[in-house]
Design a protein around this motif. Structure first.
Motif, PDB file in Angstrom:
ATOM      1  N   PHE A   1       2.194  17.136  -6.868  1.00  0.00           N
ATOM      2  CA  PHE A   1       3.147  16.848  -5.793  1.00  0.00           C
ATOM      3  C   PHE A   1       3.868  15.547  -6.094  1.00  0.00           C
ATOM      4  N   GLU A   2       5.023  15.396  -5.494  1.00  0.00           N
ATOM      5  CA  GLU A   2       5.770  14.138  -5.587  1.00  0.00           C
ATOM      6  C   GLU A   2       5.970  13.597  -4.182  1.00  0.00           C
ATOM      7  N   ALA A   3       5.692  12.329  -4.012  1.00  0.00           N
ATOM      8  CA  ALA A   3       5.924  11.682  -2.722  1.00  0.00           C
ATOM      9  C   ALA A   3       7.398  11.290  -2.634  1.00  0.00           C
ATOM     10  N   GLU A   4       8.055  11.739  -1.589  1.00  0.00           N
ATOM     11  CA  GLU A   4       9.457  11.376  -1.362  1.00  0.00           C
ATOM     12  C   GLU A   4       9.586  10.131  -0.493  1.00  0.00           C
ATOM     13  N   GLU A   5       8.675   9.998   0.457  1.00  0.00           N
ATOM     14  CA  GLU A   5       8.742   8.868   1.392  1.00  0.00           C
ATOM     15  C   GLU A   5       7.376   8.659   2.014  1.00  0.00           C
ATOM     16  N   VAL A   6       7.023   7.411   2.212  1.00  0.00           N
ATOM     17  CA  VAL A   6       5.855   7.051   3.004  1.00  0.00           C
ATOM     18  C   VAL A   6       6.392   6.206   4.148  1.00  0.00           C
ATOM     19  N   ARG A   7       6.294   6.745   5.330  1.00  0.00           N
ATOM     20  CA  ARG A   7       6.885   6.084   6.502  1.00  0.00           C
ATOM     21  C   ARG A   7       5.792   5.494   7.388  1.00  0.00           C
TER      22      ARG A   7
ATOM     23  N   TYR B   1       0.847  -1.195   0.000  1.00  0.00           N
ATOM     24  CA  TYR B   1       0.000   0.000   0.000  1.00  0.00           C
ATOM     25  C   TYR B   1       0.884   1.247   0.000  1.00  0.00           C
ATOM     26  N   HIS B   2       1.875   1.262   0.878  1.00  0.00           N
ATOM     27  CA  HIS B   2       2.784   2.405   0.952  1.00  0.00           C
ATOM     28  C   HIS B   2       3.611   2.549  -0.325  1.00  0.00           C
ATOM     29  N   ALA B   3       4.015   1.450  -0.928  1.00  0.00           N
ATOM     30  CA  ALA B   3       4.748   1.515  -2.196  1.00  0.00           C
ATOM     31  C   ALA B   3       3.871   2.122  -3.285  1.00  0.00           C
ATOM     32  N   ALA B   4       2.601   1.755  -3.323  1.00  0.00           N
ATOM     33  CA  ALA B   4       1.678   2.325  -4.308  1.00  0.00           C
ATOM     34  C   ALA B   4       1.542   3.829  -4.101  1.00  0.00           C
ATOM     35  N   MET B   5       1.479   4.257  -2.844  1.00  0.00           N
ATOM     36  CA  MET B   5       1.418   5.695  -2.557  1.00  0.00           C
ATOM     37  C   MET B   5       2.681   6.396  -3.041  1.00  0.00           C
ATOM     38  N   LEU B   6       3.824   5.813  -2.755  1.00  0.00           N
ATOM     39  CA  LEU B   6       5.100   6.406  -3.153  1.00  0.00           C
ATOM     40  C   LEU B   6       5.196   6.520  -4.669  1.00  0.00           C
ATOM     41  N   HIS B   7       4.729   5.507  -5.362  1.00  0.00           N
ATOM     42  CA  HIS B   7       4.783   5.496  -6.830  1.00  0.00           C
ATOM     43  C   HIS B   7       3.618   6.250  -7.468  1.00  0.00           C
TER      44      HIS B   7
ATOM     45  N   GLY C   1       8.226  22.740  -4.763  1.00  0.00           N
ATOM     46  CA  GLY C   1       9.462  23.028  -4.040  1.00  0.00           C
ATOM     47  C   GLY C   1       9.322  23.075  -2.532  1.00  0.00           C
ATOM     48  N   GLN C   2       8.100  22.986  -2.030  1.00  0.00           N
ATOM     49  CA  GLN C   2       7.852  23.035  -0.585  1.00  0.00           C
ATOM     50  C   GLN C   2       7.681  21.620  -0.048  1.00  0.00           C
ATOM     51  N   ARG C   3       8.401  21.292   1.024  1.00  0.00           N
ATOM     52  CA  ARG C   3       8.262  19.978   1.660  1.00  0.00           C
ATOM     53  C   ARG C   3       7.150  20.038   2.709  1.00  0.00           C
ATOM     54  N   VAL C   4       6.267  19.059   2.635  1.00  0.00           N
ATOM     55  CA  VAL C   4       5.138  18.980   3.555  1.00  0.00           C
ATOM     56  C   VAL C   4       5.033  17.541   4.043  1.00  0.00           C
ATOM     57  N   THR C   5       4.819  17.372   5.338  1.00  0.00           N
ATOM     58  CA  THR C   5       4.553  16.058   5.902  1.00  0.00           C
ATOM     59  C   THR C   5       3.056  15.938   6.136  1.00  0.00           C
ATOM     60  N   VAL C   6       2.481  14.872   5.602  1.00  0.00           N
ATOM     61  CA  VAL C   6       1.044  14.626   5.745  1.00  0.00           C
ATOM     62  C   VAL C   6       0.863  13.411   6.651  1.00  0.00           C
ATOM     63  N   PRO C   7       0.529  13.651   7.926  1.00  0.00           N
ATOM     64  CA  PRO C   7       0.247  12.525   8.816  1.00  0.00           C
ATOM     65  C   PRO C   7      -1.094  11.892   8.452  1.00  0.00           C
ATOM     66  N   GLY C   8      -1.201  10.605   8.693  1.00  0.00           N
ATOM     67  CA  GLY C   8      -2.459   9.937   8.411  1.00  0.00           C
ATOM     68  C   GLY C   8      -2.620   8.645   9.182  1.00  0.00           C
TER      69      GLY C   8
ATOM     70  N   VAL D   1      -3.017   1.656  10.849  1.00  0.00           N
ATOM     71  CA  VAL D   1      -1.685   2.024  10.392  1.00  0.00           C
ATOM     72  C   VAL D   1      -1.504   3.527  10.606  1.00  0.00           C
ATOM     73  N   GLU D   2      -0.496   3.883  11.398  1.00  0.00           N
ATOM     74  CA  GLU D   2      -0.096   5.284  11.505  1.00  0.00           C
ATOM     75  C   GLU D   2       0.995   5.505  10.479  1.00  0.00           C
ATOM     76  N   GLN D   3       0.888   6.611   9.736  1.00  0.00           N
ATOM     77  CA  GLN D   3       1.859   6.860   8.672  1.00  0.00           C
ATOM     78  C   GLN D   3       2.125   8.351   8.514  1.00  0.00           C
ATOM     79  N   ASN D   4       3.287   8.655   7.979  1.00  0.00           N
ATOM     80  CA  ASN D   4       3.638  10.005   7.568  1.00  0.00           C
ATOM     81  C   ASN D   4       4.059   9.944   6.114  1.00  0.00           C
ATOM     82  N   THR D   5       3.433  10.770   5.304  1.00  0.00           N
ATOM     83  CA  THR D   5       3.802  10.852   3.898  1.00  0.00           C
ATOM     84  C   THR D   5       4.533  12.171   3.695  1.00  0.00           C
ATOM     85  N   HIS D   6       5.762  12.085   3.232  1.00  0.00           N
ATOM     86  CA  HIS D   6       6.590  13.276   2.994  1.00  0.00           C
ATOM     87  C   HIS D   6       6.514  13.583   1.504  1.00  0.00           C
ATOM     88  N   VAL D   7       5.986  14.772   1.182  1.00  0.00           N
ATOM     89  CA  VAL D   7       5.802  15.154  -0.210  1.00  0.00           C
ATOM     90  C   VAL D   7       6.516  16.472  -0.498  1.00  0.00           C
TER      91      VAL D   7
END
Length: 131
Positions: free
Chosen positions: A61-67, A10-16, A92-99, A82-88
């Motif tokens: 946006f581009e996803a850099e990491e789904v942690r 699931y996280h890989a699909a989000m990243l891609h 040019g602005q980095r934003v962390t999206v908790p979920g 599942v607790e997760q943080n998606t770093h996008v």
């Protein structure tokens, strides 16, 4: 697939940003809900595919990491949280999206998802990518 494998995929699909990878994790008659706003529920695997194709395909946006922060098993063997943080990066602005994802998994497929995302972080991403 095991629960851990499903969450990892699931996280890989989000990243891609791959609606096909994501939809392939779902049962044919699954339900994906967004309780904190967003699109109406996606009813069925193909609606998940179509809905995410529209959301991810139209976003700048581009996803850099789904942690994965944590995976909580519940007393119901089909349900995990599942607790997760998606770093996008958005314009040019980095934003962390908790979920949080509440997943019901049966026979190696997701049958129900409740997808809770931090709405203020989503607003930051939208503002950064607005024309």
């Amino acid at each position: 697939m095991s629960i851990d494998e499903i969450v990892t995929a699931y996280h890989a699909a989000m990243l891609h940003k791959s609606p096909d990878e994501l939809a392939d994790l779902y049962a044919e008659d699954a339900l994906h809900e967004f309780p904190f706003g967003g699109p109406p529920p996606f009813e069925g695997r193909e609606a998940v595919r179509t809905g995410y194709r529209a959301m991810w395909g139209g976003s700048a946006f581009e996803a850099e990491e789904v942690r994965r922060v944590a995976l909580h098993r519940t007393t119901d063997p089909e349900v995990v949280v599942v607790e997760q943080n998606t770093h996008v990066v958005a314009a040019g602005q980095r934003v962390t999206v908790p979920g949080l994802l509440v997943l019901r998994i049966r026979n190696g497929r997701i049958i129900h998802t409740r997808d809770y995302m931090d709405t203020s972080a989503i607003s930051q991403v939208r503002a950064a990518t607005a024309p």
